[in-house]
Design a protein around this motif. Structure first.
Motif, mmCIF file in Angstrom:
data_model
loop_
_atom_site.group_PDB
_atom_site.id
_atom_site.type_symbol
_atom_site.label_atom_id
_atom_site.label_comp_id
_atom_site.label_asym_id
_atom_site.label_seq_id
_atom_site.Cartn_x
_atom_site.Cartn_y
_atom_site.Cartn_z
ATOM 1 N N ARG A 137 102.749 -38.018 128.525
ATOM 2 C CA ARG A 137 102.355 -37.273 127.555
ATOM 3 C C ARG A 137 103.653 -36.461 126.643
ATOM 4 O O ARG A 137 104.090 -36.619 125.373
ATOM 5 C CB ARG A 137 101.220 -36.349 127.655
ATOM 6 N N ILE A 138 104.334 -35.779 127.580
ATOM 7 C CA ILE A 138 105.352 -34.804 127.108
ATOM 8 C C ILE A 138 106.478 -35.795 126.874
ATOM 9 O O ILE A 138 107.430 -35.249 126.026
ATOM 10 C CB ILE A 138 105.753 -33.554 127.952
ATOM 11 N N HIS A 139 106.840 -36.783 127.485
ATOM 12 C CA HIS A 139 107.953 -37.621 127.083
ATOM 13 C C HIS A 139 107.423 -38.701 125.988
ATOM 14 O O HIS A 139 108.175 -39.517 125.427
ATOM 15 C CB HIS A 139 108.414 -38.334 128.299
ATOM 16 N N VAL A 192 106.034 -41.159 135.062
ATOM 17 C CA VAL A 192 107.264 -41.065 134.062
ATOM 18 C C VAL A 192 108.394 -42.089 134.139
ATOM 19 O O VAL A 192 109.283 -42.105 133.765
ATOM 20 C CB VAL A 192 107.928 -39.737 133.779
#
Ligand SMILES: Nc1ncnc2c1ncn2[C@@H]1O[C@H](COP(=O)(O)OP(=O)(O)OP(=O)(O)O)[C@@H](O)[C@H]1O
Ligand SMILES: [Mg+2]
Lengths: 279, 462
Positions: A137-139, A192
């Motif tokens: 999500r954050i990347h 990730v």
């Protein structure tokens, strides 16, 4: 945290950086290289110039008595030391051919490439799914919901946890057993798609069965990732790693094939440590 | 007199303590290992046995004696006190006591002199009895304790259990006081609701108790039930509280985040106490700050925009109240944010999250229950606040949600109902109790809600 670079290390670095990946004498690719790494906590020096190579698709274990700087070195590799105000790092650490401590490098991107699993399992107070989905999500790694679900499922699968949790992805990650939590943290790191995974005593909070599970996992993960593990267990180092580095009082005493280190060490201190005479 | 005895018993306690220690060592033949507990516990054992029963008796005596004496005097001198009213009887007894035991006598007469004689003779008997009993209890306790001290005696268990009993007693006092206050609130409110129907109170939209005896039914001395509608007060309270929370929640929460995750240690060391000083400013000061600075400012500002702003406005009171409760929000949130384990922050950073992502996605959700309870505590504080509203928002029970108008709150009305001379059982005075009960129910509900939120999300990290 400030990076200090002297002119001679700078020129040394320039000669090192080249387009081709660095290789060892045996022709193995070097994923990460530490050159003359010195770390200070305030006035106290924790590492006194460490030169250490991490080979691609191998498990490298860092061993040594408590307080010798294993965690410190490990945390340099993805700049987790940045979170400690008083910590200063000197020297060069290269990931492929990128200087990790280059002021222009993006720490966010670096940590996506060099993931970390901690000593104590630290799942977020979220659902199992959300724990694994956190990194993607954050990347912004997933295109849409289905893709995210795929990433989560395959990460859990590769961490060997999917079968156990597939029916309860909505339950909190903190509700899992210690060993499951640690594998969840590994899945979270894998999600990730890092190139390197750092593990700081990943099994010290686990029972023998869960430990065996994680060790097995490391061997599988080696195919796709490069792994660096800190451990206090000689047996574990011998079981899982191809290469071993022995630290003592902030110095790298010796590094070599795990087999050689454990059967035929060069240095008396290594000999003493692995035979249990100190540490 | 009481204090002399208490001091003497304290002396007994200390002496018995020292002696008990000595005695324990003696029976153990000076061998520490022979004793079940450390010698100090035997000291405590003896001290408790010697002093505690006597002290309990002393307190009981102090509570019961005056009443007992009064009853005995009244029954002894029934012919004198016959026909006195309750208040007169009390004055009579007061004077008689003063004559007997010394004190200021209003005026004396033969009857009082006689009663005083009874008082002093009874007082002497009582004193004698009390002294003898206390001495007997002390001596008995000493004797029994001294006899039972033996190496195998479990003095530690005895002392621990006594300490626990004392602790239970103290918490019982706190709990029963609370229950007592609530019961008296309920009781007085029931009296009020006997005159004013509950629904008229809870759902009524008109509040003007100062005119309680006008209008229909005034001739019979009946209260007009239409003027005790609490809704305008509730609306006013909620309006002001909402404004206050709108100010305090963002400011307090964001400064808590700054303090806990961004500020360097020296900044934090200074900023946190400074913020907490805000909580130490007396509310009266906030009140005149609101009334004299903020309200005129808002008024001027509103008029320059062509709005009509009353000189006392909900906005002024709410803003200042918001500032007042910032430290509640920030200090408590800062504590709970700090309590989120560093390992979670590291875990998030290790995945490549930035500091603000970590805070938004990991720290705040983990700290949410604590933050919610901080906010609710701040809300309860705002609801209960009186001074600022009296000074800045006015007394007019307007039913409006326009923050530029004057409103009033539950607490303010309680104050105005009870200021000045009151008949204790008029509807107007009793209304204060009903309002108090209402306020209590609201804050109680808020607290229960907060507890549930906290419980639901607790233990998610460890
Ligand atoms: N945050 C810190 N602040 C100050 N000193 C630190 C900090 N972290 C580590 N040190 C010091 O740096 C030295 C190396 O610590 P490090 O944590 O790297 O040891 P380690 O080899 O991982 O030990 P262990 O096996 O016990 O985990 C120690 O002397 C330690 O006291
Ligand atoms: Mg360590």
């Amino acid at each position: 945290m400030a990076l200090e670079m002297t002119t001679d290390t700078e020129s040394a670095m320039n000669t090192m950086i080249s387009a081709r990946p660095a290789v060892s004498a045996e022709g193995e690719t070097l994923k990460m290289r530490g050159r003359n790494v010195k770390v200070f906590y305030g006035d106290k020096q924790a590492l006194h110039g460490v030169d250490l190579d991490i080979r691609k698709n191998q498990v490298t274990s860092l061993i040594g008595p408590s307080g010798c700087g294993k965690s410190t070195f490990l945390r340099c590799l993805n700049r987790m030391n940045d979170t400690i105000d008083i910590c200063r790092v000197q020297g060069d650490i290269l990931l492929d051919n990128d200087d990790v401590y280059d002021p222009h490098i993006d720490v966010v991107e670096l940590r996506a490439r060099v993931g970390m699993v901690f000593q104590k399992p630290n799942p977020f107070p979220k659902s199992i799914f959300e724990n694994v989905a956190y990194g993607p999500r954050i990347h912004g790694l997933a295109q849409g919901k289905a893709d995210l679900e795929n990433i989560v499922a395959s990460s859990l699968q590769r961490a060997g946890l999917f079968e156990e949790v597939k029916d309860r992805l909505d339950e909190p990650g903190t509700g899992l057993s210690g060993g499951q939590q640690q594998r969840l943290c590994i899945a979270r790191a894998i999600a990730v798609s890092p190139e390197v995974i750092l593990m700081d005593e990943p099994c010290s909070a686990l029972d023998p069965i869960a430990t065996a599970r994680v060790e097995e996992l490391m061997d599988e993960l080696r195919q796709n990732y490069t792994i660096v593990i800190v451990t206090h267990s000689m047996q574990q180092a011998a079981r899982v790693s191809q290469r071993t580095a022995f630290f003592h009082l902030g110095n790298l005493v010796e590094e070599g094939l795990t087999n050689d280190i454990f059967t035929n060490p060069n240095d008396q201190r290594t000999q003493d440590y692995i035979t249990g005479r100190f540490g | 007199m009481f204090w002399t005895y208490a001091a003497l018993l304290l002396l007994v306690f200390v002496t018995a303590n020292v002696y008990g220690r000595f005695r324990a060592m003696q029976v153990a033949g000076n061998q520490l290992s022979a004793l079940h507990s450390r010698p100090g516990y035997y000291g405590g054992y003896l001290a408790i046995l010697a002093a505690l029963p006597a002290f309990t008796l002393l307190i009981a005596w102090e509570i019961v004696e005056p009443r007992l004496l009064d009853t005995m005097v009244i029954s002894a001198k029934a012919e004198i006190v016959a026909g006195l009213s309750k208040a007169e009887l009390q004055a009579f007894l007061r004077d008689a006591r003063a004559i007997a035991f010394g004190g200021i006598v209003a005026f004396s007469d033969a009857g009082k002199e006689q009663a005083a004689e009874v008082f002093s003779s009874l007082g002497q008997t009582s004193l004698f009895l009390k002294t003898t009993l206390i001495l007997a209890l002390v001596a008995g306790g000493m004797w029994y304790g001294n006899r039972t001290i033996a190496p195998a005696m479990r003095a530690r268990h005895f002392v621990e259990r006594t300490v626990m009993a004392l602790l239970i007693l103290c918490s019982a006092v706190a709990i029963f006081t609370t229950i007592g206050i609530v019961l008296s609130l309920v009781f007085e409110s029931l009296m009020f609701f006997r005159q004013i129907p509950v629904l008229d109170f809870v759902l009524g939209t008109h509040w003007s108790p100062q005119s309680a005896f006008e209008g229909a039914g005034a001739e019979q001395g009946e209260a007009n039930t239409e003027i005790f509608g609490a809704i305008p007060l509730l609306v006013g309270t909620m309006l002001i509280t909402a404004i206050a929370i709108l100010v305090a929640a963002p400011v307090g929460l964001l400064s808590a985040i700054y303090l806990s995750d961004y500020a360097s240690t020296p900044v934090r060391a200074i900023a946190k106490p400074v913020l907490e000083i805000l909580a130490g400013i007396p509310t009266v000061v906030y009140g005149f700050f609101a009334a004299l600075t903020v309200a005129p400012f808002i008024r001027g500002w509103g008029e320059s925009l062509g709005l009509s702003v009353s000189s006392e406005s909900a906005l002024a009171a709410g803003l200042v109240m918001g500032i007042m409760i910032i430290p509640f929000v920030s200090s408590l949130s800062d504590d709970v944010i700090n309590a989120v384990p560093q390992s979670l922050r590291d875990g998030s950073a290790g995945l490549g999250a930035t500091r603000s992502e970590t805070i938004r996605r990991v720290v705040l959700p983990a700290a949410l229950p604590g933050i919610v309870s901080a906010l609710i505590l701040a809300i309860s504080r705002a609801i209960g606040e009186t001074m600022i509203v009296v000074m800045a928002a006015g007394l007019a029970a307007n039913m409006t949600v326009n923050p530029l108008e004057a409103v009033t709150t539950v607490t303010v009305q309680i104050v105005t109902l009870l200021v000045g001379d009151q008949e204790f059982d008029s509807a107007k005075t009793l209304a204060a109790f009903a309002l108090g009960l209402l306020l209590f129910c609201i804050t109680l509900a808020l607290n229960i809600f907060a507890l549930r939120v906290v419980k639901k999300y607790r233990e998610q990290y460890d």
